[in-house]
Design an enzyme around this catalytic site. Structure first.
Site, mmCIF file in Angstrom:
data_model
loop_
_atom_site.group_PDB
_atom_site.id
_atom_site.type_symbol
_atom_site.label_atom_id
_atom_site.label_comp_id
_atom_site.label_asym_id
_atom_site.label_seq_id
_atom_site.Cartn_x
_atom_site.Cartn_y
_atom_site.Cartn_z
ATOM 1 C CE LYS A 60 32.882 37.864 42.342
ATOM 2 N NZ LYS A 60 32.754 36.332 42.868
ATOM 3 C CG ASP A 95 32.186 26.956 42.791
ATOM 4 O OD1 ASP A 95 32.480 28.560 42.554
ATOM 5 O OD2 ASP A 95 32.511 26.545 43.788
ATOM 6 C CB VAL A 123 35.693 40.332 45.103
ATOM 7 C CG1 VAL A 123 34.471 41.327 45.714
ATOM 8 C CG2 VAL A 123 35.200 39.323 44.763
ATOM 9 C CB ILE A 147 37.126 42.599 50.346
ATOM 10 C CG1 ILE A 147 36.255 42.750 48.771
ATOM 11 C CG2 ILE A 147 37.414 43.923 50.103
ATOM 12 C CD1 ILE A 147 34.685 43.287 49.142
ATOM 13 N N GLY A 148 38.230 40.166 48.429
ATOM 14 C CA GLY A 148 38.600 38.746 48.498
ATOM 15 C C GLY A 148 38.863 38.103 46.370
ATOM 16 C CB SER A 149 40.896 36.633 44.653
ATOM 17 O OG SER A 149 41.246 35.826 45.142
ATOM 18 N N GLY A 150 38.036 34.608 43.796
ATOM 19 C CA GLY A 150 37.829 33.496 43.698
ATOM 20 C C GLY A 150 37.735 32.660 42.393
ATOM 21 N N GLY A 151 36.959 31.799 41.787
ATOM 22 C CA GLY A 151 37.376 31.172 40.617
ATOM 23 C C GLY A 151 37.105 31.843 39.324
ATOM 24 N N GLY A 202 36.871 35.333 39.587
ATOM 25 C CA GLY A 202 38.000 36.774 39.835
ATOM 26 C C GLY A 202 37.896 37.775 40.798
#
Ligand SMILES: *[C@@H]1O[C@H](CO)[C@@H](O)[C@H](O)[C@H]1NC(C)=O
Ligand SMILES: *[C@@H]1O[C@H](CO)[C@@H](O)[C@H](O)[C@H]1NC(C)=O
Ligand SMILES: *[C@@H]1O[C@H](CO)[C@@H](O)[C@H](O)[C@H]1NC(C)=O
Ligand SMILES: *[C@@H]1O[C@H](CO)[C@@H](O)[C@H](O)[C@H]1NC(C)=O
Ligand SMILES: *[C@@H]1O[C@H](CO)[C@@H](O)[C@H](O)[C@H]1NC(C)=O
Ligand SMILES: *[C@@H]1O[C@H](CO)[C@@H](O)[C@H](O)[C@H]1NC(C)=O
Ligand SMILES: *[C@@H]1O[C@H](CO)[C@@H](O)[C@H](O)[C@H]1NC(C)=O
Ligand SMILES: *[C@@H]1O[C@H](CO)[C@@H](O)[C@H](O)[C@H]1NC(C)=O
Length: 874
Positions: free
Chosen positions: A537, A632, A523, A515-519, A521
């Site tokens: 996450k 962030d 999710v 459902i997501g990803s970011g700096g 890792g």
């Protein structure tokens, strides 16, 4: 002195290198221990024969300066007993075992705790596999045992006799005695708040009473609670929890600091709450559920009619600002007050309002009329209110403390009516809060700024106290910082639960729904056994240092609770992999709502989001024990729940990044993102760095699109390009045709100089926003962008400005000129061909790289700016 001792001890430790070994089963008398002496064992000095339990001198949290003599369950690190819970010691203070007993001394050698006088000669201290810490003589006769002095926990098979109490800790990080207790009496188990009964064990719907004989002791085992009578008289009552299973796991009974008596089971490295009373459905039974005078109904909180929310008490106080609630004379507020009853005014609670203690106490008198009952209350300063019932004329006094108001169960006409004692005071600090009909407008105005500051600080305290009342399975753990990189046997202070890797695999269907990803890792969505939906996450950017500090950081993050911060439910360490389990937010992140294709957010919603975000950040900066700089702040990290309430995520993680990742992290955004100039100049990163990013987010909230709109002719893979295209188009009709690349902060500055605030607002809201409203947000945003961090407001001040208790600051143009430079550079850099480099100030280079070949392209949350990187000489 203490410093010198510490130094000497450190010296000793470094020269001798190994600290004392942990004993097993038994320690002969004439023994001393301190945390330092056993530092290599984290303070563990004695293990039970089969190692089920450990005795240690340790602190509840790695950063806590308070150390206790405690016994904990080795595997789960759950503290089951502590000796000096009200008198913590330091890590160098000593425990002494002599032939007269056990004593704990503070740093000056003064005893702060000891076992009661013992007649015989103590031969040894033993820790049994049952968890009982005992002193024995040379014939192994027990002279003293910790089971006779339970704290807040009873373990499986431990007998908990009539007359003993379990007193909840103040909070998971502070073992001292809190407000809630559980006492076993011959008739029932009583749950009490500050000495007042609010529930009985046998009121629980699962209870079965077998006889009316007096109870002698209680036992908890794998299948439930059992109340036994005198030997031979058998079972008096029982509460069955579960049928015995093949592997029931380890169970404890515990009085929680949230006012519930729970039975928890530890199996496969996770705590599960099997039983809680009063049950979650009966949440209003817990007297402090809604704070002082809060009205609890169906588990939700509000204020009774005639009352309003009061942040300073975490509850409610009279709406009439000229009334204030008296302090009970019991609590040493020695403010001299007249005793005469004319000074008191009684605020009536409505019909259908009741109070927990009425069901558990007898009226102080019956056959009394209401005014006599009132006089009784007025005559005694410990009385804070009364309930009077007709026709019986029963008079109940509420003494010493006020809890929450509940709705009366039987809405009958004969329910006693409640009255709350108040003092009429012409000027009370609350006058300044908001009241338009205040009698003292001049004073109100003069004091307004001061009250704003006060409110903000009170707010932080209020938030701190406003912890979730949910009973979650939790571990309480004594732990210090000396665990090695491997985390296989460790558990965390505070709330987060350690999840089993298998459970996470199952919950996320083998990490199938991303459902997501970011700096930090990727999710995944998951559903736990108990049907709660979570976001899992998987941290990919963890450095070696980060792995080592994972536990410490999680312990800190897990203890942070604020309505505007995402709650960490748990974590998992599996081999070298680390996972965090968060509550799931149905509305996803702000960028989706704000930049997506759905209907535009209304202005009021934007304002609430701005305020919620500011509150969350203010709490991180000043409300919690450890100041946390988010580092962030951006729409991707601002999540929205069902009610569009802000929940900030990813706080506290920046420390865990690997050096490479943090390099990326600090250099990714450059001029175009949310990154403050100090990232680029090696100036100190502070909470003001978050303020800058917040200002950038605020501008995006105002205009409903990204601050940095780039020419998007070749970044077809960019998921946000279509959004940008749409908004670019819609703004084309304005007086200022935009270049293909556009730097909104500069535009905002220019419009501010010309006082044309409405032109900055999302075009789809035209006509629905007043100029004043727009001006306020734009000015706050620009103040947050000041180049000099010290000239930016704090987040607490931002909250004050948004709430209207502080005057909105005037942006300083000389501190914003750098935006002109950034804006020019941004457009130029965007125009440049792939691979071109543009000189930046301070020797920084702007390297433009193709999106697809960028090493950061996989980090979706950065993708809208990933066609450009600003790199510095770090
Ligand atoms: C402990 O010390 C006391 C006094 O120093 C001494 O009388 C006693 O014999 C000692 N006990 C042991 C078991 O060494
Ligand atoms: C130890 O306790 C005594 C008595 O309470 C107190 O006077 C002294 O300051 C304490 N010493 C330390 C180092 O806390
Ligand atoms: C340790 O001993 C206790 C009490 O005899 C027993 O209940 C427990 O199962 C034992 N644990 C292990 C790991 O052998
Ligand atoms: C007392 O208990 C300890 C530990 O279980 C054991 O080693 C010792 O032999 C016992 N002593 C006697 C006198 O029973
Ligand atoms: C718990 O104790 C009760 C009463 O002694 C007994 O009937 C029950 O079997 C026990 N359950 C387990 C799992 O030991
Ligand atoms: C009130 O003061 C007395 C003596 O000064 C003290 O012993 C007591 O603990 C105080 N009570 C509270 C509630 O602070
Ligand atoms: C209040 O009552 C107490 C005890 O009855 C008395 O000692 C005190 O003088 C009274 N104070 C006033 C201001 O009347
Ligand atoms: C006030 O009420 C408390 C609690 O019931 C009682 O202990 C105290 O004696 C009363 N004081 C007076 C002056 O009546």
């Amino acid at each position: 002195m203490a410093v010198a001792t510490t130094f000497l001890l450190l010296l000793l430790l470094t020269t001798t290198t190994n600290s004392a070994p942990t004993y097993t089963t038994s320690i002969p008398a004439n023994f001393t221990a301190s945390h330092f002496q056993f530092i290599d064992q984290s303070g563990d000095f004695l293990r039970s024969t089969n190692r089920t339990y450990t005795a240690a001198i340790a602190n509840p949290q790695p950063t806590s300066p308070s150390f206790y003599l405690l016994v904990y369950h080795s595997q789960s690190h759950t503290v089951i007993w502590s000796a000096n819970r009200n008198n913590p010691i330091t890590n160098s203070a000593q425990l002494r075992l002599s032939n007269t007993g056990l004593t704990i001394h503070n740093d000056s050698g003064v005893p702060v705790w000891s076992t009661p006088p013992i007649q015989s000669t103590v031969a040894s201290l033993q820790l049994l596999d049952s968890g009982n810490l005992i002193l024995v003589d040379r014939f192994n006769n027990t002279l003293w045992q910790s089971f006779d002095f339970p704290t807040d926990t009873v373990v499986s098979e431990q007998r908990f006799p009539v007359g003993k109490s379990l007193i909840a800790s103040r909070n998971p990080a502070d073992f001292s005695e809190g407000d809630y207790s559980f006492e076993m009496t011959t008739g029932d188990g009583m749950l009490r708040w500050r000495g007042l009964t609010y529930y009985r064990l046998l009121m629980d719907s699962k209870s079965v009473k077998n006889s009316n004989r007096p109870v002698s002791y209680l036992v908890v085992n794998g299948s439930g609670f059992y109340l036994f009578g005198d030997p031979g008289s058998g079972l008096v009552a029982q509460i069955l929890i579960t049928a015995p299973t093949a592997n029931p796991g380890y169970r404890i009974l515990k009085m929680t600091n949230e006012g519930r008596l729970v039975v928890m089971r530890y199996r496969d490295n996770v705590w599960v709450t099997d039983f809680a009373t009063p049950s979650e459905d009966d949440g209003c039974r817990v007297p402090s559920h809604c704070g002082k005078l809060g009205f609890c109904s169906g588990g939700g909180c509000s204020c009774p009619p005639g009352f309003r929310g009061d942040r300073s008490t975490n509850g409610c106080s009279p709406s009439d600002a000229s009334l204030s609630l008296p302090e009970s004379c019991d609590s040493n507020s020695t403010r001299q007050r007249s005793n005469s009853s004319e000074d008191y005014i009684y605020v009536q609670l409505g019909k259908g309002m009741s109070y927990f203690s009425i069901g558990f106490t007898n009226p102080i008198k019956t056959g009394m009329d209401q005014s006599s009952c009132e006089d009784l209350c007025s005559a005694n300063c410990s009385c804070l209110g009364f309930f009077h019932g007709n026709p019986s004329g029963s008079c109940y006094l509420l003494e010493n403390h006020l809890g929450s108001i509940t709705s009366s169960s039987n809405n009958g006409v004969n329910d006693p009516l409640g009255f709350i004692k108040a003092i009429s005071s012409s000027i009370s600090s609350r006058d300044l809060d908001d009241d338009s009909n205040s009698d003292f407008p001049v004073i109100g105005l003069v004091l307004l700024p001061a009250s704003g500051v006060l409110l903000i600080s009170i707010f932080a305290v209020w938030i701190l106290r406003r912890r979730s009342n949910k009973t979650v399975s939790k571990t309480k753990k004594s732990m210090n910082g000396s665990f090695s990189g491997e985390l296989e046997v460790f558990s965390i202070a505070g709330l987060p639960v350690r999840f089993d890797h298998g459970d996470l695999v199952e919950a996320t269907a083998d990490f199938s729904t991303q459902i997501g990803s970011g700096g930090f890792g990727t999710v995944y969505k998951g559903v736990l056994h108990d049907k709660t939906v979570v976001a899992v996450k998987k941290i990919t950017a963890l450095g070696a240092q980060g792995k080592k500090e994972f536990g410490t950081e999680i312990a800190i993050i897990g203890n942070i609770h604020h309505v505007n911060l995402v709650k960490l439910k748990g974590f998992c360490a599996h081999g070298s992999e680390r996972f965090l389990v968060y509550e799931y937010m149905s509305h996803g992140s702000l960028d989706r709502t704000l930049f997506g294709s759905g209907p535009p957010l209304e202005w009021q919603e934007r304002f609430e989001i701005a305020l919620g975000t500011a509150r969350g950040l203010a709490y991180l900066h000043s409300g919690c024990e450890h100041k946390i700089i988010h580092c962030d702040v951006k729409p991707e990290n601002i999540l929205l729940n069902d009610n569009m309430q802000v929940k900030i995520s990813d706080f506290g993680l920046s420390k865990l990044l690997s050096p490479e990742q943090s390099g990326l992290f600090t250099t990714m955004r450059g001029t175009r993102g949310y990154l403050a100039p100090e990232w680029l100049t090696n100036a100190a990163i502070s909470d003001k760095t978050d303020v800058y990013s917040y200002g950038m987010v605020l501008l995006e909230l105002i205009q409903g699109r990204k601050n940095c709109v780039q020419a998007t002719n070749r970044s077809s893979g960019n998921p946000t390009s279509s959004t940008d295209g749409r908004s670019s188009g819609s703004s084309g009709s304005r007086n200022h045709p935009r270049p293909r690349s556009f730097y909104f902060p500069l535009h905002a500055l220019e419009m501010h100089e010309e006082c044309r605030y409405l032109e900055l607002v999302e075009p789809r809201l035209t006509g629905r926003v007043s100029k004043g409203e727009a001006e306020k947000l734009v000015k706050v945003a620009l103040c947050c962008l000041h180049e000099d961090p010290s000239l930016r407001p704090t987040m607490a001040n931002v909250v004050g400005m948004l709430e209207g208790v502080l005057a909105v600051g005037e942006p300083r143009l000389e501190c914003l000129n750098f935006l002109r430079f950034y804006g020019r550079r941004f457009t130029e850099a965007s125009m440049a061909e792939s691979g071109a480099e543009v000189e930046m100030p301070n020797g920084f280079m702007v390297a433009t790289t193709d999106n697809s070949s960028s090493p950061t392209a996989s980090l979706n949350s950065f993708s809208y700016m990933s066609s450009q990187q600003v790199s510095g000489p770090r």
